[in-house]
Design an enzyme around this catalytic site. Sequence first.
Site, PDB file in Angstrom:
ATOM      1  N   ARG A 156       0.839  -1.210   0.000  1.00 60.34           N
ATOM      2  CA  ARG A 156       0.000   0.000   0.000  1.00 60.34           C
ATOM      3  C   ARG A 156       0.874   1.261   0.000  1.00 60.34           C
ATOM      4  O   ARG A 156       0.490   2.291  -0.551  1.00 60.34           O
ATOM      5  CB  ARG A 156      -0.918   0.017   1.225  1.00 60.34           C
ATOM      6  N   SER A 165      -7.443   3.052   5.608  1.00 56.51           N
ATOM      7  CA  SER A 165      -7.085   1.687   5.174  1.00 56.51           C
ATOM      8  C   SER A 165      -6.432   1.709   3.796  1.00 56.51           C
ATOM      9  O   SER A 165      -5.686   0.802   3.447  1.00 56.51           O
ATOM     10  CB  SER A 165      -8.315   0.781   5.171  1.00 56.51           C
ATOM     11  N   GLU A 198     -20.357   1.664  -1.819  1.00 58.69           N
ATOM     12  CA  GLU A 198     -19.449   1.187  -2.871  1.00 58.69           C
ATOM     13  C   GLU A 198     -20.043   1.293  -4.266  1.00 58.69           C
ATOM     14  O   GLU A 198     -19.322   1.555  -5.239  1.00 58.69           O
ATOM     15  CB  GLU A 198     -19.027  -0.262  -2.592  1.00 58.69           C
ATOM     16  N   PHE A 219     -15.143  -5.434  -0.551  1.00 54.02           N
ATOM     17  CA  PHE A 219     -16.352  -4.621  -0.745  1.00 54.02           C
ATOM     18  C   PHE A 219     -16.381  -3.987  -2.133  1.00 54.02           C
ATOM     19  O   PHE A 219     -17.427  -3.896  -2.775  1.00 54.02           O
ATOM     20  CB  PHE A 219     -16.455  -3.535   0.330  1.00 54.02           C
ATOM     21  N   ARG A 274      -1.881  -5.927   1.718  1.00 52.96           N
ATOM     22  CA  ARG A 274      -1.203  -5.325   2.863  1.00 52.96           C
ATOM     23  C   ARG A 274      -0.289  -6.354   3.537  1.00 52.96           C
ATOM     24  O   ARG A 274       0.354  -6.046   4.534  1.00 52.96           O
ATOM     25  CB  ARG A 274      -2.224  -4.781   3.863  1.00 52.96           C
TER      26      ARG A 274
END
Lengths: 318, 286
Positions: free
Chosen positions: A14, A41, A62, A87, A171
Site C-alpha cells: 500500500r 485503510s 461502494e 467490498f 497489505r
Amino acid sequence: MSAAVPATGMFDCRNAYVETLEALAGEDSRIVAVVNDSIGSSKLGKFHERFPERLINVGIAEQNMVGVGAGLANGGKVPFVSGAACFLTGRALEQIKADCAYSNANVKLCGISSGVAYGELGATHHSIEDLAWLRAMKGLTIIVPSDPWETAEAIRWAAAHQGPVFIRISRMPVPALPRPADARFEIGKAELLRDGGDVAVVTCGTLVHHALAAADILAAEGIEARVLNMATIAPFDVEAVVAAAGTGGIVTAEEHVVRGGLGGAVAECVVAERPVPVRILGFPGFLPTGSAEWLMEQHGLSAAGIAQAARDLVARRG
Amino acid sequence: MVSRETDTFLSAEQAAHVKERANWIRRQALLMAHRAGQGHPGGDMSAADILATLYFGVMRIDPAVPDAPGRDRFVMSKGHCTGALYSALARAGFFPVEELKTYLQPGSRLNGHPNRTYLPGVETNTGPLGHGLPVAVGIAVAGQIDAADYHVFALTGDGELQEGSMWEAAMFAGHRRLGNLTAIVDRNGLQQGATTEDTNALEPLADKWRAFGWEVAEVDGHDVAALLSVLAIPAVRRARPLCVIARTTKGRGVSFMENQAGWHHGTPSDAQLAQALAELDAELQA
C-alpha cells in the site's frame, strides 16, 4: 537468474501505491482518488493533505463509489477508486461490469487489502473470489503486483493507460523481489523470474516470493523449477503458459479460491493448447478465522506447500 | 447547438419547436418497436417530452464533437427507453435517422440498452437500473472540481428509485451541493408489473429528495413550456442539485397505451400502429 529471496526487509505494498499515486498526482492534475470512508485503510491520508480537492470520499457506499468513478472519468479525470477489495468487487460488481468494463471507462479500481489479509475478520472480509468475478469481464485489465516495485510500476502503467484497470493491492508483508537493474514492467507479459525445465510454478502477488523459495528447496533436491510471475491476469500471457507447459507440469499458487482465478486461467489455456497436469493451490472456499499467514500455510500457500505440489507432479510423471 | 443565454427567453415558438420533436420521437419509437417486434413503448412515450426539451431546448451539445469536454451531459439512467433516446439522438444529429431502422437488429449499434462504445452521444452504458445517477454525480463532481460550466442531466425512472444506489448517489450529490446537476424523475407511477405505490411506495417523493439536500420542482412532464422553464439553467449556479419530478403518463399520446402497465414491454400490431400514428398526427395538427 538468482533464485534467492534477498533479505530486503518486508514491505506493505500500500505504501508503494500511495507514494506513486501522490507523485503522479503532483504531475497530472487529472488524477483523483475516490474512497468509501477508506482514507486510512488505503493509506491516502497524505494524499488527502496534499490534494484535498482531489480526494472524493463518498462514504460507505461502494456502488455509488464506482459509479462516481466512471462519471469522473467522463468528466476528464483519472480516478483511482480505492476500497477494501472485498467490498469494492463484491458490492459494486455490477458497477464494475456496466459502468467501467462494458462502458470502457477510464477508471482505475484499486482493491486494497486483497486476498486473506483480513484473516481474522472472517470470510466476509476475505477477497478471494474477486479474480474469478472480474476475469470474466472482457476489457478489464487485471494486475496483481508482487512487491513494492511492481506495485509502483502497475500504478504508473494504469495512470497512463486509457481504459478500465483493476489492481489488487495487498497489505501482507512481502520482500522486494530480486530483479535485474534494467527490469521492465510489461503489461500482459509473464515475468520469468527463474528458469527451469523440470516443472513450472505460475504465480502472482503475495505468493511469488514463496514460489522462489520453493524453487530453492526443489533445486537442492535436483529439481529445476521455472518460476513465472503472472502479474497480469488479464490480458493473459498464453504464450508463456504454453511454454511453461513444456516442462511437463504446472503448479499454480494464488491468494484466491481454486476456482476461476489464476489457476483457472492457466488450466483454460493449457487444456486448449498443450495439456499437462496442473496443480492449483488456493483456498477451497469460505475460510475460518485465523491470521493470514496461518490460513495460507493451512492451504499449501507457502514455500513448503508449493515445493510439495511440484515434487508430487514430478514424481507422478516418473 | 443551443445557446444557454437564450433559454431564459422562452417563447411559444420554442415550445412549438420542442413539441414537434417530441411528437416525432414518439412516432419513431413506435415505428422502431413495431419493426423490431419488441421495445419499451410505454416508457418511451412517457419520456418523449422530457428528452425533446433537453435535446432541442436546453442542452449545449454539438453532435459534430460528441466528446467535447465542455458539453452538457445527458445520462439515461432509465436505459431501457432506447426507442425515445435513439430517436432524440438521431434527430439531434448524432447519427443518421435512417439508422433507426436497424433498432435491435443483429449487430446494430442500436442495442436494446445504450452503449457509449457503439454510439456517439451516449455518456455511459445503462440498462441495469440504479447506475445512471451515480455516474451523473461523478460527472458533476468533476465539473465542480474544475469549476466547469457544463451541466449534467440524468433521467431516471420512478420505479428505478427503488434501487439503493440511487439514494447513495442522491445523498452524496446533496452533500457535495452539486448545483450543476439536475435529476429528472419520469414519474409515470407505473413500473413493469404494477404501480410504484402498490409495489414499494415512493411517496412522499419530493420530501425524500428535499431530505437528501436537493431542491425540488414538480411539473407536468408533458407540458413543454413548463419543462423548458424549469430545466433552462439560470445564469447563477444553483447552490444545490435540482430534482425535477416530472408528472407523466406512461404511454402518453397513444390512447390505448396510456396508464397501461402492460405496455411497459410490448409491440404494437399493424392496426395499433396505424391508430397510434393517426392519434399523433391529430395531436400535431391540434
